[in-house]
Design a protein around this motif. Structure first.
Motif, mmCIF file in Angstrom:
data_model
loop_
_atom_site.group_PDB
_atom_site.id
_atom_site.type_symbol
_atom_site.label_atom_id
_atom_site.label_comp_id
_atom_site.label_asym_id
_atom_site.label_seq_id
_atom_site.Cartn_x
_atom_site.Cartn_y
_atom_site.Cartn_z
ATOM 1 N N VAL A 276 0.827 -1.214 0.000
ATOM 2 C CA VAL A 276 0.000 0.000 0.000
ATOM 3 C C VAL A 276 0.862 1.265 0.000
ATOM 4 O O VAL A 276 0.380 2.350 -0.341
ATOM 5 N N TYR A 279 0.904 4.030 -2.922
ATOM 6 C CA TYR A 279 -0.287 4.878 -3.018
ATOM 7 C C TYR A 279 -0.361 5.858 -1.853
ATOM 8 O O TYR A 279 -0.878 6.964 -1.995
ATOM 9 N N PHE A 405 -3.726 -4.098 -4.447
ATOM 10 C CA PHE A 405 -4.192 -3.025 -3.580
ATOM 11 C C PHE A 405 -4.406 -1.729 -4.363
ATOM 12 O O PHE A 405 -5.289 -0.932 -4.029
ATOM 13 N N ALA A 409 -7.933 0.085 -4.455
ATOM 14 C CA ALA A 409 -8.018 1.489 -4.051
ATOM 15 C C ALA A 409 -8.692 2.324 -5.129
ATOM 16 O O ALA A 409 -9.561 3.161 -4.835
ATOM 17 N N ALA A 466 -7.625 -0.354 0.665
ATOM 18 C CA ALA A 466 -6.400 -1.112 0.411
ATOM 19 C C ALA A 466 -5.775 -1.588 1.716
ATOM 20 O O ALA A 466 -5.341 -2.747 1.841
#
Length: 513
Positions: A276, A279, A405, A409, A466
């Motif tokens: 993650v 992001y 993820f 997201a 996520a």
């Protein structure tokens, strides 16, 4: 210098190749702006490198045992350097992704030989020192990646995160040629070509399917075809590995529940803890307006906690059952990710702090124990295979974690933007790809405040989704490790020592991110 020259040469290459796993994280927004890259492009910039490592790591180790470990290490370092130069000179996202793939090929050749080279040069106490230094360098590379990437991107340009590899590569090659002697594996060992090809097709197809799923749909014919290709390639890989004389991964190892659990733990470690973060970095820079350096520093609590706990656990928990350290650490990683599912449109970076620290503690517990758990789950003569496998599954976990993820997201962002944007799906793709400022530039001044709040809310809802799934992955894998990892009794090896007379090296291919 002659005594420790091989250690310095190997550590230089290891630091460089592992640094490039995480150094691109904070440079993603700058890359997106300079190359007009989409979310899918950014995912591939990260994933193709980890995917090349995951796909080729075991095959590269097999090739090195056959043609010579020093030779493969040097060729890999030169290839890595040339690809780094090409990455820095990239004029478009397609070229950057392609050169990142070549970088990964070179990195796999280097990574697969590092500990085998150290094992052939050091014995007894010196070997313990060498492996300890190598482990510390590996951990430092993963921790320093976001910070160094932020410094270079902010003060110079994102291209320098690749150019910086060139002088390090030159020094590593010169020192390797001067101080490292050649070594090989068992006599008569051959490269597992078909196994390498089928595994590469499997890893590439499943990652491609996940990345493209958000754009074309999970139930689309293109996505389903790629999943079918992945399954067929995996079946072919298992069949090939059962037939060849020198498999890079013996399928019979999966008969042991401990080996299965350790491979799942390796996969979940990198997926849950790091999948993650790209992001998160995009959110920090493009939505909250952080500089690349400040965005990198936000990741420091995770890295610092992991580093400190790894050092302490190596001393205080030495001899503790692996199922407690690996399983407990994964549960903590999952808990840390769940603690980060509290973001709102008005949230700042401090909302992530507690979760980053808890996840970092988990990483620090798992990292030192994972390779040892892998070795304990197989017969001693399969030690190199176990080491290569655990790191292959780690890199595959990172590649698929980033892909999965990111897709989740972006899907959640699109749902949050429904009713607030004329094209929720396209806006979500642009937002997740670092295009927040570009979106706002096309919004009338009177509507920018409302649009900005909608985007902040959408992005944080995507990050929450996520992180939720990352937490689930970590906790489920941790429970399975607590349940399945057990001490094993193994038969004696069927063959003698390696052709160069060196004893078996516990881990062919490193244990860092």
């Amino acid at each position: 210098m002659r005594k420790w020259g091989p250690l310095v040469a190997v550590c230089l290459g290891t630091f460089m190749l592992l640094l490039d796993v995480t150094i691109v994280t904070v440079a993603l927004p700058a890359m997106a702006g300079a190359l007009n890259a989409s979310l899918s492009d950014l995912q591939w910039v990260i994933d193709i490198y980890a995917l090349a490592l995951a796909a080729l790591l075991m095959g590269a180790g097999s090739a090195a045992d056959t043609v010579g470990r020093r030779k493969v290490y040097v060729v890999g370092t030169v290839l890595f350097a040339l690809a780094s130069l090409a990455c820095g000179l990239s004029t478009g996202s397609g070229m950057l992704v392609a050169m990142r793939c070549v970088q990964g090929v070179g990195g796999a050749a280097m990574f697969a030989t590092t500990l085998s080279l150290l094992g052939s040069h050091y014995q007894g106490r010196d070997r313990g020192v060498a492996f300890g230094v190598w482990g510390s360098v590996s951990g430092a590379a993963a921790a320093l990646g976001p910070v160094l990437g932020g410094l270079l991107t902010q003060d110079l340009d994102w291209r320098w995160i690749f150019f910086v590899n060139l002088p390090v590569s030159v020094v590593a090659v010169v020192m390797t040629l001067r101080y490292v002697r050649e070594s090989r594996g068992a006599a008569g060992q051959r490269l597992d070509v078909w196994g390498t090809l089928s595994w590469t097709v499997f890893a590439g197809a499943v990652t491609y399917a996940v990345i493209r799923a958000n754009a074309v749909g999970w139930g689309s014919s293109r996505t389903l075809v790629m999943f079918v290709v992945a399954v067929l390639a995996l079946v072919a890989f298992l069949l090939v590995e059962r037939k060849v004389a020198h498999p890079m991964l013996d399928p019979r190892l999966f008969r042991g529940s401990s080996f299965v659990a350790v491979m799942l733990a390796a996969f979940a470690l990198n997926a849950a803890a790091f999948g993650v973060l790209p992001y998160t970095s995009i959110w920090l820079q493009t939505v909250l307006g952080f500089s690349p350096l400040k965005g990198g520093l936000v990741m420091v609590p995770l890295a610092a906690a992991a580093f400190v706990v790894a050092a302490l656990s190596g001393r205080l928990l030495h001899g503790a059952p692996a199922r407690y350290t690996v399983g407990g650490g994964l549960v903590l990683i999952g808990a840390g990710e769940l603690a980060m599912t509290v973001l709102k449109g008005s949230s700042g970076w401090t909302a992530l702090l507690a979760g980053l620290i808890v996840a970092g503690v988990g990483v620090g517990l798992v990292n030192p124990a994972l390779s040892q758990a892998a070795l304990a789950s197989v017969p001693p003569y399969r030690a190199g295979m176990a080491g290569g496998s655990v790191n292959t599954f780690r890199q595959l976990g990172y590649a698929l974690g980033v892909a999965l993820f990111g897709t989740l997201a972006a899907d959640r962002m699109a749902r949050s933007l429904t009713g607030h944007a004329p094209d929720p799906h396209g806006t979500a793709q642009a937002l997740a790809g670092g295009g927040a400022q570009g979106i706002l530039a096309h919004v009338p001044q009177s509507a920018r405040a409302a649009t900005g709040l909608a985007m902040r809310t959408a992005f944080t809802s995507g990050l929450d989704a996520a992180a939720l799934w990352a937490g689930v992955v970590g906790i489920v894998a941790g429970v399975l490790a607590l349940w399945l990892v057990r001490p094993q009794e193994h038969q004696a090896p069927p063959a003698g020592p390696a052709a160069d007379g060196t004893p078996a090296v516990p881990d062919r291919a490193g244990s860092a991110v």
